[in-house]
Design a protein around this motif. Structure first.
Motif: not given
Length: 146
Positions: A4-14, A16-20
């Protein structure tokens, strides 16, 4: 739990990338708008023609004329600002006169000995010039009395 932690990390990264990416697109879009309006009346300058011997003097005169016209247009405003500054300065000196005089008095008392030494040294260095000036003044006074 680590999955779950890994999924959350990937979701956050994606996210953040969309936002940027979205932010970058908005920045470029607004920059494009500003650049079009800001520079639409400007023409590209060919410095080889502008600064050659034939055009240089004429261009300098043109610039001087434009600057003079600008100053002439703003002359009243400039004079008002100068007057306003003078009044402001005068008011400041009037309001702080006593403080300034008190400070000067304290400064003189503190530095009295240093000033005496400085004056002695100054007189010693410039003795010839000072004596010559005094003699000249005496001669003028004597000649004026006759």
């Amino acid at each position: 739990m680590s999955v779950d932690f890994e999924k959350l990390k990937k979701l956050r990264d994606t996210n953040f990338a969309k936002h940027k990416k979205k932010k970058r697109e908005y920045y470029l879009k607004s920059k494009e708008k500003n650049s079009n309006t800001k520079y639409k009346n400007y023409k590209e300058i060919d410095y080889s023609q502008e600064l050659n011997n034939e055009n240089f003097a004429a261009n300098i005169k043109l610039i001087a004329k434009k600057q003079k016209a600008h100053v002439d247009d703003r002359k009243e405003q400039i004079l008002l600002k100068i007057e306003e500054y003078k009044e402001k300065k005068q008011n400041y000196y009037k309001t702080n006169r006593n403080k300034r005089l008190e400070y000067d008095k304290n400064y003189r008392e503190k530095r009295k000995e240093e000033l005496k030494e400085y004056r002695k040294e100054y007189y010693r260095k410039n003795k010839e010039k000072i004596l010559e000036k005094q003699k000249e003044k005496r001669r003028e006074k004597y000649n004026n009395e006759k």
